[in-house]
Design an enzyme around this catalytic site. Structure first.
Site, PDB file in Angstrom:
ATOM      1  N   GLY A 225       0.828  -1.201   0.000  1.00 50.20           N
ATOM      2  CA  GLY A 225       0.000   0.000   0.000  1.00 50.20           C
ATOM      3  C   GLY A 225       0.856   1.243   0.000  1.00 50.20           C
ATOM      4  N   ARG A 226       0.246   2.344  -0.436  1.00 51.34           N
ATOM      5  CA  ARG A 226       0.962   3.613  -0.410  1.00 51.34           C
ATOM      6  C   ARG A 226      -0.028   4.751  -0.373  1.00 51.34           C
ATOM      7  NH1 ARG A 226       4.812   5.231  -4.739  1.00 51.34           N
ATOM      8  NH2 ARG A 226       5.679   3.130  -4.513  1.00 51.34           N
TER       9      ARG A 226
ATOM     10  N   VAL B  41       3.773   1.344   2.477  1.00 53.91           N
ATOM     11  CA  VAL B  41       3.619   0.264   3.439  1.00 53.91           C
ATOM     12  C   VAL B  41       4.146  -1.036   2.833  1.00 53.91           C
ATOM     13  CG1 VAL B  41       2.021  -0.981   4.932  1.00 53.91           C
ATOM     14  CG2 VAL B  41       1.569   1.402   4.344  1.00 53.91           C
TER      15      VAL B  41
ATOM     16  N   GLY C 212       3.273   7.857   3.086  1.00 60.78           N
ATOM     17  CA  GLY C 212       4.403   6.970   2.885  1.00 60.78           C
ATOM     18  C   GLY C 212       3.991   5.672   2.229  1.00 60.78           C
TER      19      GLY C 212
ATOM     20  N   ASP D 180      -8.098  12.182   7.645  1.00 57.60           N
ATOM     21  CA  ASP D 180      -8.044  11.571   6.315  1.00 57.60           C
ATOM     22  C   ASP D 180      -8.844  10.269   6.294  1.00 57.60           C
ATOM     23  OD1 ASP D 180      -7.417  11.368   3.658  1.00 57.60           O
ATOM     24  OD2 ASP D 180      -5.398  10.577   3.961  1.00 57.60           O
TER      25      ASP D 180
END
Length: 813
Positions: free
Chosen positions: A534-535, A541, A539, A647
């Site tokens: 993931g991203r 992951v 950042g 978020d």
């Protein structure tokens, strides 16, 4: 103290004097305590055959990467062909930057313009002697004194594979952004979870596989899914063989005395280049997509069309009614040059017919065997429908059907004369658009502006006076003696402080299970950060296997600028947050410039990845709504610190093995005291467009109601299957995001229509549910979601009120 001083003094003086010496001689290899300097052109490593060199390579104005390149025939500067780069994302400046092999066995690239900051390192340690050499294959290899490999560049390719360099399950190629910009681009070659070698477009907002062609099953292409290994190799003769049973032969296959390289080019095509020894030019001897280059996704961006002429190459054009978003950069796509009313009135809309045009993917739903008029009415009734494709399907039996494909995004568009269908794009009736616009094509190129920043720094000039030089060396000796004395005093004083710090960290670990990891530990656990899961803006992951055999997710923060003490304080607070619907933090790393968080691994990924999955049936969706609300309520009202998430979106709601939700990334939000509920001290707008509350762009104070708004948008998306960013593009002139505002009035109008006419609530449900839903719970969830997205934040409920409302109906049905 005197005996210890007498023993350590020669050692410290030796090390200190070495640091005062400078060497400009070229090295056949790099040994411990030696460096290569960006300022010395002779500081390069050369392979025994002379075919490859390694050193500082110019990538911009006063910008350099440490790279490996072809050096036979001889070349200089940007005229050389690089095959590997250590720091393609963070170039160093052209003064005093060095590439060193430290005494610890670690390779380090430092940028003197950033006060000697470490830009890249191999992360290796070796108690014995270590040496770096460049092999004839182009592999840069770090070995210990017994010849064992500590690190090699072949294990971390950039955009190029050389003969005999394996591509494995832990490695991949990522294209450059442009020919003049070596930073990472949008295309990736990798092995997927089915063990098949694929090409992926990974753009700023969407990603999709385009090779092998996604509409053809891998088995039909002869790809073998069920193999125990993932490896592909290009041999020196020009044959490429992959473990999924894919192979290719270059057009010059069998000619041994050739230089070859396989590269994922900036335009998304995978190619093999060859050249004869002594020649400077490269010839394409194979490419993955040769006859239909417009089938490469992302070539021309959103709302645009790709056309191909063998003589002129690819060209891009906007669809009627749209204009380029960024002149000269087609990857940014096109935006509409018109607007619709907020009410989504069907009578305002018309269609422009585009023959022989196809947009691959992003169908809202497929309607089989229907009429053109019904297809048109379906698109008119959907606010987020950008247009529709109407085509004939022919079967072997001779029968035909006419099918309708409403599109919620216009992506991967191309002009295909053999296409047996027509496309109708939605435009306002009061404006005239014709397909003549399609002739206004521009050749596909990168952005005319290089994205590599100029590293403009000023440095003091080196002294040329010999007397001054002698005095500086003498000062080094005297300073060295003083440093030794100061160090010994510091050593004995600091031990007590270290004991106290160690005791504090031990207490934190015992009390919370929150552990401090070293960077090398996490690098090993993630296998050199090889498996990305993931991203986001915060950042990237990676999946990791910790020493205690727990599977973990490691997030490498990209914009962490806090000091180590501040980061520790915030990380330890996150570690003490404990709720079944919040992701559990296991540890952190704060070492040098590195800031990483370690947390539990979620087997089913994010809600965003599962929204279209049949596994996400209605009960699970309602449970996700309740669980997410509980997690946010805990953050807002119950935990140790009053936390705003800032978020909330499907990507930050993770699902465990039972599809139970856990809110993630709350540790990246701003921590505030519970009493300061009207604090608006945010340095910048936070969140993701489409899910952000209006107060973010209207200079209002930010409270927990901003998270409530985002939660409401996520719930509407989960129920309807409509992505909040799929309607026409507007600016943020009125203090709200016009893209997401389209979803809210549509949902409100549908609910009013239900009350007024008794219309079916099923019209709002996600087609993926396939009539598997509870009408009463759906109605309650939509009502709650619409309350959460009120324009006036004071009219929105708190998350605890949301939980209370949903819990009343959790066991119904």
């Amino acid at each position: 103290m005197a005996p210890l001083f007498s023993l350590l003094l020669p050692v410290f003086l030796s090390l200190f004097l070495q640091s005062c010496q400078f060497s400009t001689s070229a090295l056949p290899s790099l040994t411990k305590r030696a460096s290569l300097s960006v300022e010395n052109p002779n500081d390069v490593l050369v392979s025994p055959s002379g075919a490859f060199s390694a050193g500082f390579f110019p990538v911009g104005d006063n910008a350099y990467s440490f790279a490996v390149w072809f050096s036979h025939p001889p070349c200089s500067g940007a005229a050389c062909t690089p095959v590997w780069m250590a720091n393609r994302q963070a170039p160093v400046n052209g003064r005093r930057s060095t590439f060193s092999l430290l005494d610890s066995g670690n390779l380090v690239l430092t940028d003197a313009g950033h006060a000697g900051s470490k830009v890249w390192s191999s992360g290796t340690t070796s108690p014995s002697a270590a040496e770096l050499r460049l092999n004839n294959t182009g592999n840069l290899v770090l070995t210990n004194d017994t010849g064992g490999v500590l690190w090699q560049s072949f294990d971390s390719p950039t955009d190029t594979l050389l003969p005999q360099q394996p591509l494995t399950r832990n490695t991949f190629l990522i294209s450059a952004r442009c020919p003049y910009n070596s930073s990472t681009g949008f295309y990736k070659l990798y092995f997927d979870n089915d063990n098949v070698l694929r090409l992926l477009f990974d753009g700023p907002s969407i990603s999709s596989v385009y090779w092998p062609f996604p509409w053809v099953q891998s088995s039909q292409l002869g790809r073998f899914l069920y193999n125990s290994s993932r490896i592909a190799v290009l041999d020196p003769l020009g044959r490429f063989q992959s473990s999924d049973n894919y192979s290719l032969y270059t057009s010059d296959y069998g000619v041994a005395a050739m230089q070859r390289r396989m590269i994922l080019d900036f335009d998304g095509n995978l190619r093999v280049y060859s050249r004869e020894p002594g020649l400077t030019g490269w010839a394409v001897t194979w490419e993955a997509i040769s006859s239909m280059p417009c089938f490469i996704h992302g070539v021309c961006g959103n709302n645009s069309l790709c056309s191909y002429d063998p003589a002129k190459g690819r060209s891009c054009s906007c669809v009627p009614g749209y204009v380029p978003k960024v002149l000269g950069d087609w990857s940014a796509g096109c935006v509409p040059n018109f607007t619709f009313s907020d009410g989504c009135i069907a009578d305002e809309c018309g269609f422009v017919k585009l023959p022989y045009i196809d947009f691959y993917g992003y169908d809202y739903n497929t309607i089989y065997n229907t009429t053109l008029e019904k297809c048109r009415q379906t698109c008119l009734s959907l606010c987020n429908c950008r247009g529709f494709q109407y085509r004939v399907s022919m079967f072997r039996s001779g029968s035909t059907t006419f099918n309708c494909y409403p599109k919620i995004e216009l992506l991967n568009g191309h002009n295909l004369p053999s296409f047996t269908g027509e496309f109708f794009i939605k435009v306002p009736k009061n404006k005239t658009f014709t397909e003549d616009q399609l002739v206004k094509r521009t050749r596909y190129t990168c952005s005319p502006t290089a994205e590599v920043k100029v590293l403009d720094r000023t440095y003091a000039k080196k002294g040329k006076n010999e007397a001054v030089s002698f005095m500086l060396r003498a000062a080094c000796v005297v300073g060295g003696i003083e440093i030794v004395v100061v160090f010994l005093v510091w050593f004995f004083l600091i031990r007590n402080q270290q004991d106290v710090t160690s005791a504090h960290q031990s207490y934190l670990l015992a009390a919370t299970g929150f552990k401090r990891f070293t960077y090398d530990e996490l690098k090993e656990a993630t296998r050199n950060f090889s498996k990305e899961i993931g991203r986001g803006a915060g950042g990237i992951v990676y999946e990791a296997l910790l020493p205690d055999d727990r599977v973990a997710a490691v997030k490498v923060l990209s914009n962490a600028t806090t000091g180590e003490a501040d980061f520790l304080a915030e990380a330890s607070t996150i570690g003490r947050v404990n709720h079944m619907n919040l992701i559990e933090m296991w540890g952190y790393c704060a070492e040098g410039k590195h800031r990483l968080l370690v947390y539990e691994f979620m087997e089913h990924g994010s809600l965003a990845q599962n929204l279209s999955s049949p596994e996400l049936h209605w009960k699970r969706r309602f449970d996700i709504a309740v669980g997410t609300a509980k997690g946010l309520a805990y953050l807002h009202e119950e935990c140790l610190e009053w936390v705003l998430h800032c978020d909330v979106k499907p990507q930050n709601i993770l699902l465990d093995s039972d599809y139970q939700p856990k809110v993630a990334d709350f540790g990246l939000s701003k921590l505030m005291d519970r009493g300061k509920v009207t604090n608006s001290d945010f340095s910048r707008i936070r969140g993701t467009r489409g899910y952000m509350a209006p107060e973010w762009v209207s200079n209002q104070s930010i409270t927990s109601k901003a998270d409530v708004y985002s939660y409401g948008i996520v719930m509407l998306e989960m129920v309807t299957g409509i992505f909040p960013m799929t309607t026409s593009v507007h600016s943020l002139e009125s203090g709200g995001d016009a893209k997401q505002v389209r979803l809210i009035p549509w949902a409100r109008n549908k609910m009013k229509e239900l009350e007024r006419t008794g219309a079916r609530l099923e019209e709002m449900e996600d087609p993926a549910l396939k009539v598997d839903y509870d009408l009463k719970k759906m109605e309650i969830l939509i009502e709650v979601a619409l309350k959460c997205v009120e324009e006036d934040k004071n009219a929105r409920p708190t998350m605890s009120q949301v939980v209370e409302k949903l819990m009343k109906h959790e066991n119904d049905g």
